[in-house]
Design an enzyme around this catalytic site. Structure first.
Site, PDB file in Angstrom:
ATOM      1  N   CYS A   7       0.819  -1.208   0.000  1.00  0.00           N
ATOM      2  CA  CYS A   7       0.000   0.000   0.000  1.00  0.00           C
ATOM      3  C   CYS A   7       0.856   1.261   0.000  1.00  0.00           C
ATOM      4  O   CYS A   7       2.036   1.230   0.324  1.00  0.00           O
ATOM      5  CB  CYS A   7      -0.870   0.084   1.243  1.00  0.00           C
ATOM      6  N   GLY A  33       0.300   0.201  -5.090  1.00  0.00           N
ATOM      7  CA  GLY A  33      -0.956  -0.544  -5.020  1.00  0.00           C
ATOM      8  C   GLY A  33      -1.899  -0.083  -6.102  1.00  0.00           C
ATOM      9  O   GLY A  33      -2.119   1.113  -6.255  1.00  0.00           O
ATOM     10  N   ASN A 107      -0.268   1.333   5.755  1.00  0.00           N
ATOM     11  CA  ASN A 107       0.601   0.519   4.912  1.00  0.00           C
ATOM     12  C   ASN A 107       1.372  -0.409   5.833  1.00  0.00           C
ATOM     13  O   ASN A 107       2.037   0.054   6.743  1.00  0.00           O
ATOM     14  CB  ASN A 107       1.562   1.423   4.123  1.00  0.00           C
ATOM     15  N   GLY A 108       1.269  -1.697   5.565  1.00  0.00           N
ATOM     16  CA  GLY A 108       2.002  -2.650   6.389  1.00  0.00           C
ATOM     17  C   GLY A 108       1.160  -3.862   6.678  1.00  0.00           C
ATOM     18  O   GLY A 108       0.178  -4.134   5.995  1.00  0.00           O
ATOM     19  N   TYR A 249      13.132  -3.357  -4.885  1.00  0.00           N
ATOM     20  CA  TYR A 249      12.079  -3.350  -5.898  1.00  0.00           C
ATOM     21  C   TYR A 249      10.952  -2.354  -5.655  1.00  0.00           C
ATOM     22  O   TYR A 249      10.483  -1.697  -6.576  1.00  0.00           O
ATOM     23  CB  TYR A 249      11.452  -4.748  -5.995  1.00  0.00           C
TER      24      TYR A 249
HETATM   25  P1  AMP Z   1       8.647 -13.785 -10.973  1.00  0.00           P
HETATM   26  O1  AMP Z   1      10.016 -14.288 -10.617  1.00  0.00           O
HETATM   27  O2  AMP Z   1       8.156 -14.276 -12.285  1.00  0.00           O
HETATM   28  O3  AMP Z   1       7.640 -14.129  -9.898  1.00  0.00           O
HETATM   29  O4  AMP Z   1       8.679 -12.212 -11.092  1.00  0.00           O
HETATM   30  C1  AMP Z   1       9.687 -11.464 -10.514  1.00  0.00           C
HETATM   31  C2  AMP Z   1       9.543 -10.005 -10.885  1.00  0.00           C
HETATM   32  O5  AMP Z   1       8.377  -9.435 -10.284  1.00  0.00           O
HETATM   33  C3  AMP Z   1      10.718  -9.226 -10.349  1.00  0.00           C
HETATM   34  O6  AMP Z   1      11.650  -9.027 -11.357  1.00  0.00           O
HETATM   35  C4  AMP Z   1      10.141  -7.919  -9.872  1.00  0.00           C
HETATM   36  O7  AMP Z   1      10.327  -6.927 -10.864  1.00  0.00           O
HETATM   37  C5  AMP Z   1       8.682  -8.206  -9.664  1.00  0.00           C
HETATM   38  N1  AMP Z   1       8.358  -8.355  -8.227  1.00  0.00           N
HETATM   39  C6  AMP Z   1       9.098  -8.894  -7.272  1.00  0.00           C
HETATM   40  N2  AMP Z   1       8.437  -8.879  -6.079  1.00  0.00           N
HETATM   41  C7  AMP Z   1       7.265  -8.285  -6.290  1.00  0.00           C
HETATM   42  C8  AMP Z   1       6.141  -7.958  -5.459  1.00  0.00           C
HETATM   43  N3  AMP Z   1       6.122  -8.266  -4.173  1.00  0.00           N
HETATM   44  N4  AMP Z   1       5.096  -7.319  -6.023  1.00  0.00           N
HETATM   45  C9  AMP Z   1       5.117  -7.044  -7.319  1.00  0.00           C
HETATM   46  N5  AMP Z   1       6.130  -7.341  -8.154  1.00  0.00           N
HETATM   47  C10 AMP Z   1       7.200  -7.960  -7.670  1.00  0.00           C
END
Ligand code: AMP
Length: 473
Positions: A7, A33, A107-108, A249
């Site tokens: 969030c 989000g 958020n959390g 990320y």
């Molecule tokens: P995957 O390994 O196919 O599940 O996707 C990994 C990619 O999703 C990473 O390169 C990030 O850019 C993105 N990612 C990683 N963690 C998250 C998260 N918690 N929420 C949204 N996207 C994420």
């Protein structure tokens, strides 16, 4: 229905355009989000709310911010896991409490919410939503302290886990951060009015000056009289445990998080990665946008030229942040396209920020090879994710985390790369400058959680859920 949430929160106090600035703030926090958005405002007499499923631009189209009268407002953007996509779960929440009317956006992820809910229900609390933040309103209302700040301190002292929250009361705004400081929260100022935001990028957009972070364990109450600050009461000394994944990320690269530039931390992670896992290659490329900063660092450190090997369709949201698996797969395909003229005949270092399930990387690697690359050396600017997060980042269960189930060599074969290297936990933490490395939580990589996870594996089944009719967009 789980507790997991990703969030963004924003608050504005004492500004004639409070709700419009709040809307702009949420706009720049959209990456935190994308499922629902909401703003609650107060005009000195009444509270007003606009909350809907969808992106900020859709929820607040037309004249909706004009409906949100008053000089103070709080807002929220939310992504939740499947099942909780429920219209009465949209934040900010609002309630009439014994301490006055209060709205809250959080958020959390509260790690003891389940046990608190059980206790509160036994003594008659009626929960209206499935979100853990509702616990805060119940505890606040039931506090025996008549003074609001005492009641708030007592309430926040009872909850555990991650919270960066904003609350709007009658003529005041609260911002508070859990004692570990897991999620970011900053204070800004513009035209003599105060603003609170998950990230500094929102302050930049509205032209507010960054003042400082809300400290771990700090509560501030902003009113016409100014700001008062106090600490969440605690029996023990709690070490900060900022979420390193915000740097890896989650946060926007133009934000300053936990005192560091997110872009520069990511770039340093790329540098460290190149030292730890060098590669013989012709070009370095990133998986846009999440791998951009680290790929630049890798290229700078290794001397291998950076190239744009893929372009991104900017009209597609983050792949992960879509509740349905079917939509997620579709977005992976439509989001990125390799540039054949760059890749043909080249040995390529491909940098991405993280591997979760591994399915995205597998598709990207095969697309890059199909486009004519002769070798793909996949480099990940974070360590293998092996454990779920209970502090507010949406990670799948262990059985779906590729690195929890396969060795690096097996993952390399699964994604079809010629080589694979992950940044070490030390290398990752070393890439931050503002804090000692012990000040970060890296539980998703190490399994060392900085607190006891009381909710683990427990869910609030159907609590407060009513299937409301929602207009389809
Ligand atoms: P995957 O390994 O196919 O599940 O996707 C990994 C990619 O999703 C990473 O390169 C990030 O850019 C993105 N990612 C990683 N963690 C998250 C998260 N918690 N929420 C949204 N996207 C994420």
């Amino acid at each position: 229905m789980g507790f997991k949430d990703e969030c963004g929160v924003f608050g504005a106090f004492g500004h004639k355009n409070a709700s419009h600035l709040c809307y702009l703030g949420l706009y720049s926090l959209q990456h935190r989000g994308q499922e629902s958005a909401g703003i609650v405002s107060f005009d000195g007499t009444d509270f007003y709310a606009v909350k809907e499923m969808g992106l900020v631009s859709k929820v607040f189209d037309g004249e909706k911010t004009e409906y949100l009268k008053g000089e103070s407002a709080i807002g929220h953007v939310r992504y939740s896991t499947t099942g909780a996509s429920n219209i009465n779960n949209i934040q900010p929440l609002y309630s009439q409490t014994s301490k006055g009317r209060i709205s809250i956006a959080h958020n959390g992820n509260l790690t003891n919410a389940f046990s608190l809910i059980e206790e509160l229900e036994k003594i008659g609390a009626l929960f209206q939503t499935t979100i853990d933040s509702e616990v805060i309103l119940h505890l606040l209302s039931r506090s025996s302290h008549s003074d609001f700040s005492d009641a708030l301190g007592e309430t926040l002292g009872k909850i555990e886990g991650a919270f960066s929250l904003v609350m709007l009361g009658e003529n005041f705004l609260v911002a508070a951060r859990d004692r570990h400081g897991f999620r970011p929260l900053v204070l800004g100022k513009k035209d003599n009015s105060y603003f609170v935001s998950s990230e500094t990028c929102a302050l930049d957009l509205i032209g507010a000056e960054y003042i400082r972070e809300i400290e771990p364990g700090e509560i501030i109450i902003i009113s016409k009289e100014g700001i008062i600050s106090f600490t969440i009461p605690s029996e023990s000394v709690i070490q900060p445990a900022h979420c390193i994944f915000e740097h890896v990320y989650f946060s926007r690269p133009d934000s300053q998080v936990f005192g560091d530039s997110v872009h520069l931390v990511r770039k340093e992670m790329g540098r460290q990665l190149s030292i730890e896992h060098p590669a013989e290659a012709d070009i370095v490329m990133s998986i846009p946008d999440s791998g951009n900063s680290a790929a630049l660092g890798f290229a700078e450190q290794s001397g291998i030229p950076f190239e744009i090997g893929m372009t991104r369709n900017h009209y597609v949201g983050r792949t992960f942040i879509q509740p349905e698996q079917s939509i997620r797969d579709f977005s992976v395909k439509v989001k990125l396209n390799p540039i054949k003229h760059v890749l043909k005949g080249k040995r390529v270092v491909v940098v991405d920020d993280s591997l979760v399930r591994g399915t995205t990387a597998k598709r990207r690697v095969s697309a890059i090879l199909e486009a004519g690359a002769t070798e793909v050396h996949l480099r990940i600017s974070s360590p293998p994710i092996q454990f779920p997060c209970h502090m507010g980042i949406d990670t799948p269960d262990r059985d779906q985390l590729i690195a929890a189930n396969k060795t690096t060599a097996e993952i390399m074969r699964f994604v079809g790369a010629n080589s694979l290297g992950f940044l070490s936990i030390d290398g990752m933490k070393r890439s931050t400058t503002a804090h000692k490395k012990s000040n970060y939580c890296s539980a998703c990589f190490s399994g060392k959680y900085p607190l006891d996870i009381k909710n683990k594996g427990k869910y609030i089944k159907g609590h407060g859920k009513i299937n409301l009719y929602a207009e389809k967009r």
